[in-house]
Design a protein around this motif. Structure first.
Motif, PDB file in Angstrom:
ATOM      1  N   THR A   1       0.848  -1.193   0.000  1.00 14.58           N
ATOM      2  CA  THR A   1       0.000   0.000   0.000  1.00 14.58           C
ATOM      3  C   THR A   1       0.886   1.246   0.000  1.00 14.58           C
ATOM      4  OG1 THR A   1      -1.693  -1.176   1.276  1.00 14.58           O
ATOM      5  CG2 THR A   1      -1.856   1.231   1.176  1.00 14.58           C
ATOM      6  N   VAL A   2       0.647   2.124  -0.973  1.00 13.17           N
ATOM      7  CA  VAL A   2       1.360   3.402  -1.069  1.00 13.17           C
ATOM      8  C   VAL A   2       0.346   4.503  -0.795  1.00 13.17           C
ATOM      9  CG1 VAL A   2       2.729   4.932  -2.529  1.00 13.17           C
ATOM     10  CG2 VAL A   2       2.973   2.441  -2.751  1.00 13.17           C
ATOM     11  N   THR A   3       0.582   5.274   0.270  1.00 10.64           N
ATOM     12  CA  THR A   3      -0.393   6.270   0.734  1.00 10.64           C
ATOM     13  C   THR A   3       0.218   7.663   0.746  1.00 10.64           C
ATOM     14  OG1 THR A   3      -1.460   4.614   2.136  1.00 10.64           O
ATOM     15  CG2 THR A   3      -1.942   6.920   2.624  1.00 10.64           C
ATOM     16  N   ASN A   4      -0.547   8.626   0.242  1.00 14.74           N
ATOM     17  CA  ASN A   4      -0.152  10.032   0.398  1.00 14.74           C
ATOM     18  C   ASN A   4      -1.292  10.784   1.081  1.00 14.74           C
ATOM     19  OD1 ASN A   4      -1.804  11.812  -1.624  1.00 14.74           O
ATOM     20  ND2 ASN A   4      -1.213  10.017  -2.826  1.00 14.74           N
ATOM     21  N   TYR A   5      -0.988  11.985   1.568  1.00 13.62           N
ATOM     22  CA  TYR A   5      -1.959  12.742   2.363  1.00 13.62           C
ATOM     23  C   TYR A   5      -2.256  14.101   1.730  1.00 13.62           C
ATOM     24  CZ  TYR A   5      -0.717   9.104   5.640  1.00 13.62           C
ATOM     25  OH  TYR A   5      -0.495   7.873   6.220  1.00 13.62           O
ATOM     26  N   GLY A   6      -2.240  14.107   0.400  1.00 10.00           N
ATOM     27  CA  GLY A   6      -2.558  15.333  -0.326  1.00 10.00           C
ATOM     28  C   GLY A   6      -4.041  15.459  -0.580  1.00 10.00           C
ATOM     29  N   ASN A   7      -4.379  16.212  -1.617  1.00  5.84           N
ATOM     30  CA  ASN A   7      -5.786  16.413  -1.962  1.00  5.84           C
ATOM     31  C   ASN A   7      -6.426  15.096  -2.381  1.00  5.84           C
ATOM     32  OD1 ASN A   7      -5.644  19.192  -1.497  1.00  5.84           O
ATOM     33  ND2 ASN A   7      -4.895  19.571  -3.582  1.00  5.84           N
ATOM     34  N   PRO A   8      -7.669  14.841  -1.974  1.00  7.91           N
ATOM     35  CA  PRO A   8      -8.336  13.578  -2.328  1.00  7.91           C
ATOM     36  C   PRO A   8      -8.697  13.526  -3.810  1.00  7.91           C
ATOM     37  CG  PRO A   8      -9.887  15.035  -1.223  1.00  7.91           C
ATOM     38  CD  PRO A   8      -8.551  15.707  -1.138  1.00  7.91           C
ATOM     39  N   ILE A   9      -8.874  12.320  -4.303  1.00  7.09           N
ATOM     40  CA  ILE A   9      -9.341  12.108  -5.683  1.00  7.09           C
ATOM     41  C   ILE A   9     -10.856  12.066  -5.668  1.00  7.09           C
ATOM     42  CG2 ILE A   9      -9.258  10.579  -7.685  1.00  7.09           C
ATOM     43  CD1 ILE A   9      -6.599   9.521  -6.605  1.00  7.09           C
ATOM     44  N   SER A  10     -11.477  12.814  -6.545  1.00  8.30           N
ATOM     45  CA  SER A  10     -12.936  12.891  -6.545  1.00  8.30           C
ATOM     46  C   SER A  10     -13.547  11.553  -6.936  1.00  8.30           C
ATOM     47  CB  SER A  10     -13.409  13.978  -7.510  1.00  8.30           C
ATOM     48  OG  SER A  10     -13.235  13.562  -8.848  1.00  8.30           O
ATOM     49  N   SER A  11     -14.776  11.337  -6.508  1.00 12.08           N
ATOM     50  CA  SER A  11     -15.489  10.094  -6.823  1.00 12.08           C
ATOM     51  C   SER A  11     -15.753   9.951  -8.316  1.00 12.08           C
ATOM     52  CB  SER A  11     -16.821  10.045  -6.054  1.00 12.08           C
ATOM     53  OG  SER A  11     -17.616  11.176  -6.367  1.00 12.08           O
ATOM     54  N   ILE A  12     -15.722  11.072  -9.034  1.00 13.53           N
ATOM     55  CA  ILE A  12     -15.916  11.031 -10.494  1.00 13.53           C
ATOM     56  C   ILE A  12     -14.679  10.455 -11.172  1.00 13.53           C
ATOM     57  CG2 ILE A  12     -16.299  12.441 -12.558  1.00 13.53           C
ATOM     58  CD1 ILE A  12     -17.863  14.385 -10.831  1.00 13.53           C
ATOM     59  N   ASP A  13     -13.507  10.870 -10.701  1.00  7.80           N
ATOM     60  CA  ASP A  13     -12.258  10.420 -11.323  1.00  7.80           C
ATOM     61  C   ASP A  13     -11.851   9.021 -10.889  1.00  7.80           C
ATOM     62  OD1 ASP A  13     -11.704  12.809 -12.772  1.00  7.80           O
ATOM     63  OD2 ASP A  13     -11.131  13.778 -10.893  1.00  7.80           O
ATOM     64  N   LEU A  14     -12.240   8.616  -9.697  1.00  7.39           N
ATOM     65  CA  LEU A  14     -11.749   7.376  -9.099  1.00  7.39           C
ATOM     66  C   LEU A  14     -11.951   6.132  -9.983  1.00  7.39           C
ATOM     67  CD1 LEU A  14     -10.286   7.251  -6.425  1.00  7.39           C
ATOM     68  CD2 LEU A  14     -12.382   6.419  -5.351  1.00  7.39           C
ATOM     69  N   PRO A  15     -13.144   5.927 -10.578  1.00  6.73           N
ATOM     70  CA  PRO A  15     -13.336   4.705 -11.378  1.00  6.73           C
ATOM     71  C   PRO A  15     -12.521   4.678 -12.664  1.00  6.73           C
ATOM     72  CG  PRO A  15     -15.442   5.690 -10.734  1.00  6.73           C
ATOM     73  CD  PRO A  15     -14.386   6.700 -10.462  1.00  6.73           C
ATOM     74  N   HIS A  16     -12.060   5.857 -13.125  1.00  6.07           N
ATOM     75  CA  HIS A  16     -11.373   5.932 -14.419  1.00  6.07           C
ATOM     76  C   HIS A  16      -9.868   6.075 -14.275  1.00  6.07           C
ATOM     77  CE1 HIS A  16     -15.379   6.505 -16.123  1.00  6.07           C
ATOM     78  NE2 HIS A  16     -15.570   7.466 -15.234  1.00  6.07           N
ATOM     79  N   LEU A  17      -9.360   5.981 -13.085  1.00  3.91           N
ATOM     80  CA  LEU A  17      -7.972   6.332 -12.815  1.00  3.91           C
ATOM     81  C   LEU A  17      -6.985   5.445 -13.562  1.00  3.91           C
ATOM     82  CD1 LEU A  17      -7.099   8.668 -11.070  1.00  3.91           C
ATOM     83  CD2 LEU A  17      -6.585   7.073  -9.231  1.00  3.91           C
ATOM     84  N   PHE A  18      -7.350   4.171 -13.806  1.00  2.11           N
ATOM     85  CA  PHE A  18      -6.432   3.244 -14.458  1.00  2.11           C
ATOM     86  C   PHE A  18      -6.668   3.152 -15.969  1.00  2.11           C
ATOM     87  CE2 PHE A  18      -6.720   1.793 -10.036  1.00  2.11           C
ATOM     88  CZ  PHE A  18      -5.377   1.805  -9.699  1.00  2.11           C
TER      89      PHE A  18
END
Length: 384
Positions: free
Chosen positions: A309-326
Motif C-alpha cells: 500500500t502506497v499512501t499520500n496525504y494530499g488532496n483527495p481524488i474525486s469520486s468522479i475520477d476514481l473509477p477511471h484512474l487506471f
C-alpha cells in the motif's frame, strides 16, 4: 396425455368437432367392413357353420345367445378401439401441422432478428422447439457481444489515435518552433541559442518518453512482452525504488515512512516490471501528496497473497475520477499540461503489469488520505 390434450385444446373447436365426427364415421365404416368380411367368411365356410350349430347344441341355445350378447359387447369395445386409432391419427396430423406452423413462425422471427432487431425475443410456440429457440437466443447474444466488442475496439482505437495525436503534437510543435527560430537565426546571442536548444531537447525527451510508454503499454496489452518471472523479495525491491526516488523526496521536502512486515514476503514476478509499478505509484504519491509531507509504504501478509500500500496525504481524488484512474490517457487534471501530469499511461501500464502477474491494483481516497493497494500472489518457495 398432456401433449395430446394440448394439441386438441389449441385447435379451433369447429375443427376438433370435425375430427370427432370423422373418427366416428370412419370407425363405424371400418367396423362395418370388418364385420361384413368376417360374416361372409363365416357363412361361406361349411365347417364354421357346422361348428356354430354344434356349439349351440352342446351348450344349449340360452347360453349360446348369452355368449353372442357378450360378443356384441366386445364388438362395441372394438369400435371404441378403432375410434381411438382414428383420433390418434388426427392428433398426429394436427401435431405435425402445428409443428410446421410453429417452425415457420420461428423462421419469420429469425428473419426479423437478422435485419438487426437483436433485442427481439423468440416466442416459444412448442416445447419441442425449446432447444432450437434457446440455441438461437445464445447465437444472438454472442453476436450482440461480438458487435459490442467490435464497437468498443473501434471506439478505443479512435480514442487512442486522438489522444496520441494530441500528446505527440504538443511537444513536437514546441520542438519544430524552437528549431525554426534557430534555423532562421532568430535569436539574440549564444545564451538565447542555448536556451532554445535546451527547450527543444526537453520536449524531445518528453516525446521519447511518451512513445516508449505507448510502445510498452501496447506490448503489455497484446501479451507480446515476455516477463522474466523469478522469486522476488518484495521488501528488497521496494527498498531499491525508495532509494532511487530519495532525491525527489528531498526536492519536495517530503518524508517516506516504511512499515514492512516482519516476515519475508516473496512473489513470483518480473523484478524490473514490478519496480516500474512501485516507482510509478511513489512518484504519483510525491506529485499529488506534497501538501501532506509524508508518503507511507506498507507491506502486509494475507496468507495466499501479499499487499503493498502506497499512501499520500494530499488532496483527495474525486469520486468522479476514481473509477477511471487506471484508464489510459486519463488525467485527474484535464488540462493535459506536462506540469500537471504525465502521459496518462503510467497507471494504465501499472495495472496491466499487475494483471499479468495475476494480481490486482485498487485505489481508495477520502479527505484524509489516498492509498494505492497492489495485491500479488504469494510465492511459497525460497529466494535463491
Amino acid at each position: 396425455m398432456r401433449k395430446f390434450k394440448k394439441v386438441f385444446t389449441s385447435m379451433p373447436k369447429r375443427r376438433m368437432a370435425v375430427y370427432l365426427f370423422l373418427s366416428v364415421i370412419f370407425a363405424y365404416f371400418t367396423k362395418f367392413v370388418f364385420q361384413g368380411f368376417f360374416q361372409y367368411l363365416f357363412l361361406s365356410s361349411v365347417t364354421l357353420t357346422s361348428l356354430d350349430s354344434a356349439l349351440a347344441d352342446i351348450i344349449g341355445p340360452g347360453k349360446y345367445y348369452t355368449y353372442l350378447h357378450y360378443f356384441d359387447m366386445y364388438s362395441k369395445g372394438i369400435f371404441f378401439f378403432i375410434f381411438m386409432i382414428y383420433i390418434y391419427l388426427f392428433y398426429r396430423y394436427e401435431k405435425k401441422k402445428q409443428y410446421l406452423a410453429n417452425l415457420n413462425n420461428i423462421l419469420k422471427e429469425t428473419s426479423f432478428i437478422a435485419e438487426g432487431n437483436f433485442e427481439h425475443q423468440l416466442t416459444v410456440y412448442d416445447n419441442n422447439l425449446d432447444g432450437l429457440v434457446k440455441n438461437i437466443h445464445n447465437i444472438v447474444d454472442r453476436l450482440k457481444e461480438a458487435i459490442e466488442e467490435e464497437r468498443h475496439i473501434e471506439h478505443t482505437k479512435n480514442e487512442l489515435i486522438t489522444n496520441v495525436s494530441h500528446d505527440l503534437r504538443t511537444p513536437l510543435t514546441s520542438i519544430v518552433g524552437y528549431l525554426r527560430l534557430i534555423e532562421q537565426d532568430n535569436y539574440k546571442d549564444e545564451v538565447a541559442l542555448r536556451h532554445y536548444t535546451g527547450i527543444a531537447y526537453d520536449k524531445a525527451l518528453s516525446l521519447e518518453q511518451l512513445i516508449n510508454e505507448l510502445f510498452e503499454y501496447t506490448r503489455i496489452q497484446d501479451k507480446q512482452l515476455q516477463l522474466n518471472m523469478q522469486p522476488i523479495n518484495i521488501a528488497e525491491i521496494l527498498g531499491q525504488v525508495i532509494v532511487q526516488n530519495q532525491v525527489y523526496f528531498i526536492e519536495n521536502e517530503m518524508i517516506c515512512r516504511e512499515e514492512f512486515a516482519n516476515v519475508t514476503l516473496t512473489v513470483l514476478g518480473d523484478g524490473e516490471r514490478l519496480a516500474r509499478v512501485f516507482n510509478n505509484l511513489i512518484l504519483n504519491a510525491i506529485h499529488y501528496g506534497k501538501e501532506g509531507k509524508y508518503v507511507d509504504i506498507l507491506t502486509e501478509d494475507f496468507g495466499s497473497e501479499i499487499a503493498v500500500t502506497v499512501t499520500n496525504y494530499g488532496n483527495p481524488i474525486s469520486s468522479i475520477d476514481l473509477p477511471h484512474l487506471f484508464e489510459r490517457f486519463y488525467r485527474i487534471e484535464k488540462s493535459r499540461a506536462k506540469h500537471t501530469g504525465g502521459s496518462g499511461l503510467g497507471l494504465a501500464i501499472s495495472r496491466s503489469i499487475v494483471l499479468r502477474h495475476n494480481g490486482t491494483i485498487d485505489v481508495e481516497s477520502n479527505l484524509d488520505r489516498t492509498s494505492f493497494i497492489v495485491k500479488l500472489p504469494k510465492y511459497a518457495g525460497e529466494i535463491d
